[in-house]
Enzyme design. Structure first.
Site, PDB file in Angstrom:
ATOM      1  CD  GLU A 188       0.553   2.667  -8.421  1.00 49.22           C
ATOM      2  OE1 GLU A 188       1.693   2.388  -7.992  1.00 49.22           O
ATOM      3  OE2 GLU A 188      -0.254   3.381  -7.770  1.00 49.22           O
ATOM      4  CG  ASP A 190      -5.572   4.036  -9.470  1.00 45.99           C
ATOM      5  OD1 ASP A 190      -4.662   4.273 -10.304  1.00 45.99           O
ATOM      6  OD2 ASP A 190      -5.454   3.199  -8.556  1.00 45.99           O
TER       7      ASP A 190
END
Length: 376
Positions: free
Chosen positions: A147, A85
């Site tokens: 994250e 991400d």
């Protein structure tokens, strides 16, 4: 056995492969976009010979991918821990940060944090497979989806997977001097809401109590709590619905970071004890996700020493440090599992429209990663 480092990495070919990953935009809060990136990476790993599983996402976040490579040993292995991400919304490629190569720099959303390092790690595994060189232990790659917002939906998965391994390698960006990370500061996030009293901003302004005004006062007070021991910042704010209405609600998110756990614990107490500045407004502070402090121990320093020896053979220095800007290495390091972080590509300006990597660092860093996979 001495690690073989003369593998035929090719920076141009690596960059071409990385470009495909970078151009598959995957902002954390767009689960569908993240899943497209996970599918691309999962297929790549499957073609390399890994057994690939897609682990369904939760809490509105995207899926994760776990890839296990075949190995003769059944001992605890090496976990390559990375996220796919990014902080850049879909459309960043078209408006502000297209993939491009300028001299020794390659630009693109998430190229430094951390698609570049993730691709580098996968390429290192692939080169070892092509050369018929076994890794020292079984290798698992875990790719996570959240994250950048503190890993609220994947912390349990990360910790469960790490517990089944003897060492964790994290290809987050290298430090500016090319060094690696052997510790991370503690981080806590907070959600704030102020509640005021609505009124017509034109006809009855004085009757209202603005939630935005109250939040602004709180933000100034929060950021002024910053010291050398602990920082406080507010990075997100949203309030009001109409410009001609005194705002009833305002929401914000704050972050605190400290080098020591006790300093972060004190910061949490200060944040949770904040009070409104007046009797006619209200303030609610709730604690969000937290990353524990990770302090290097003898096992981590021994792991760094192995990496440093490999880097010396490759002709570059490999200093180490504890660092801010938390990663999933916080979790595994705090568990006491030997963890080496910052193994990705050198670059700069992550999370901005100038995010880039140094192309010349790709091959040396890939060789270092391949050496670690043979040695640790």
């Amino acid at each position: 056995m001495e690690a073989k480092l003369d593998l035929p990495f090719d920076a141009d070919k690596m960059l071409a492969g990385l470009q495909r990953w970078v151009e598959c935009e995957s902002p954390t809060h767009d689960a569908e976009a993240v899943n497209r990136m996970m599918a691309m990476a999962g297929r790549h790993l499957a073609l390399m010979g890994a057994t690939v599983e897609t682990i369904p996402g939760r809490m509105g976040f995207g899926d994760c991918v776990r890839a296990r490579f075949p190995h003769e040993s059944r001992e605890k292995g090496i976990l390559v821990l990375a996220h796919l991400d990014t902080v850049h919304p879909v459309g960043t490629l078209a408006q502000g940060l297209p993939f491009k190569r300028v001299g020794d720099k390659a630009y693109g959303p998430g190229i430094q944090d951390m698609k570049g390092g993730t691709y580098l790690a996968v390429e290192a595994i692939g080169q070892l497979i092509k050369a018929g060189i076994p890794t020292s232990k079984p290798v698992t790659v875990l790719l996570t989806s959240d994250e950048e917002v503190g890993s609220p939906s994947t912390r349990d998965l990360i910790q469960a997977e790490a517990a089944r391994h003897s060492v964790v390698l994290v290809p987050e960006p290298a430090r500016p001097d090319g060094g690696v990370v052997t510790g991370r500061y503690a981080i806590a996030r907070f959600n704030l809401r102020t509640t005021g009293r609505p009124s017509h901003a034109g006809a009855r302004l004085g009757e209202g109590r603005s939630a935005i005004r109250e939040m602004c006062k709180q933000i100034i007070a929060i950021e002024e709590m910053t010291t050398e021991a602990c920082t406080f910042s507010v990075g997100l704010i949203h309030g009001g619905q109409w410009v001609n209405c005194v705002a009833t609600h305002c929401d914000a998110e704050a972050l605190s970071m400290a080098k020591r756990q006790e300093d972060l614990d004190a910061a949490v107490e200060r944040m949770l004890s904040l009070k409104p500045t007046g009797n006619e407004v209200h303030l609610q502070v709730t604690r969000g996700v937290t990353r524990p402090v990770w302090e290097p121990d003898d096992k981590v320093l021994a792991l760094h020493a192995q990496a440093e020896a490999l880097a010396k053979r490759l002709g570059f220095a490999l200093p180490h440090e504890s660092s801010g800007g938390g990663s999933d290495g916080n979790f595994t390091g705090a568990m006491g599992i030997p963890t080496l972080d910052g193994l990705g590509i050198q670059g700069a300006l992550a999370h901005t429209l100038q995010e880039h990597v140094q192309i010349s660092s790709m091959v040396p860093r890939a060789k270092l990663f391949a050496g670690l996979l043979q040695n640790v």
